[in-house]
Enzyme design. Sequence first.
Site, short mmCIF file in Angstrom:
data_model
loop_
_atom_site.label_atom_id
_atom_site.label_comp_id
_atom_site.label_asym_id
_atom_site.label_seq_id
_atom_site.Cartn_x
_atom_site.Cartn_y
_atom_site.Cartn_z
N CYS A 35 0.76 -32.62 43.84
CA CYS A 35 -0.06 -31.69 43.07
C CYS A 35 -1.47 -31.58 43.64
CB CYS A 35 -0.14 -32.15 41.62
SG CYS A 35 1.44 -32.23 40.77
N CYS B 87 -0.17 -31.97 35.25
CA CYS B 87 1.09 -32.58 34.82
C CYS B 87 0.82 -34.00 34.33
CB CYS B 87 2.09 -32.57 35.97
SG CYS B 87 1.74 -33.78 37.27
N CYS C 178 -0.40 -36.50 37.01
CA CYS C 178 -1.80 -36.28 37.36
C CYS C 178 -2.73 -36.76 36.26
CB CYS C 178 -2.06 -34.80 37.66
SG CYS C 178 -1.35 -34.26 39.23
N ASN D 189 -1.71 -27.77 45.95
CA ASN D 189 -0.38 -28.35 45.89
C ASN D 189 0.36 -28.11 47.21
OD1 ASN D 189 -0.39 -25.57 44.87
ND2 ASN D 189 1.77 -25.85 44.35
N ILE D 190 1.16 -29.09 47.58
CA ILE D 190 1.93 -29.04 48.81
C ILE D 190 3.37 -29.40 48.46
CG2 ILE D 190 2.19 -29.96 51.15
CD1 ILE D 190 -0.86 -30.63 50.99
N GLU D 191 4.24 -28.40 48.55
CA GLU D 191 5.63 -28.60 48.16
C GLU D 191 6.49 -29.05 49.33
OE1 GLU D 191 5.84 -25.29 44.60
OE2 GLU D 191 6.99 -24.93 46.44
N GLU E 31 -4.28 -31.64 42.04
CA GLU E 31 -5.18 -32.61 41.44
C GLU E 31 -5.11 -33.94 42.17
OE1 GLU E 31 -3.44 -30.14 37.96
OE2 GLU E 31 -2.83 -30.79 39.96
#
Length: 129
Positions: free
Chosen positions: A53, A86, A89, A42-44, A55
């Site tokens: 996300c 989620c 995803c 994940n990359i926020e 995935e």
Amino acid sequence: MSVEELVQAALRARENALAAYSNFKVGAVLQTVDGKIYTGCNIENATYGLTVCAERVALWKALSEGERKFRRMVVATATERPGTPCGACRQLMWEFCGDIEVILANPQGFRESHRLSNLYPHPFDEKSL
């Protein structure tokens, strides 16, 4: 690769997560029917809305390399009971992967296998149009 090797790859991918806001790191591995693997984390982003996300990162990498047939996805978190993908995803996994196996894992040894249809029992797909 064995399931445990896939889990270890997802746990390693998790370490690359950029989760400065939530501190919730996720790693994923998508395996093709031919055995190739694509990892993601994940990359926020400060806006949260632009966060991606793990995935989806793994899925985009595989699709962008021409892959179209998938066997399983491993999702790794550090929570006591690993989180599931989620809704967004799950929708994308259903559309591009079908009813694949989804393995949830954590560093403490928790492993649980599901079919995507069990995690996403009423998908929106071409039959819905």
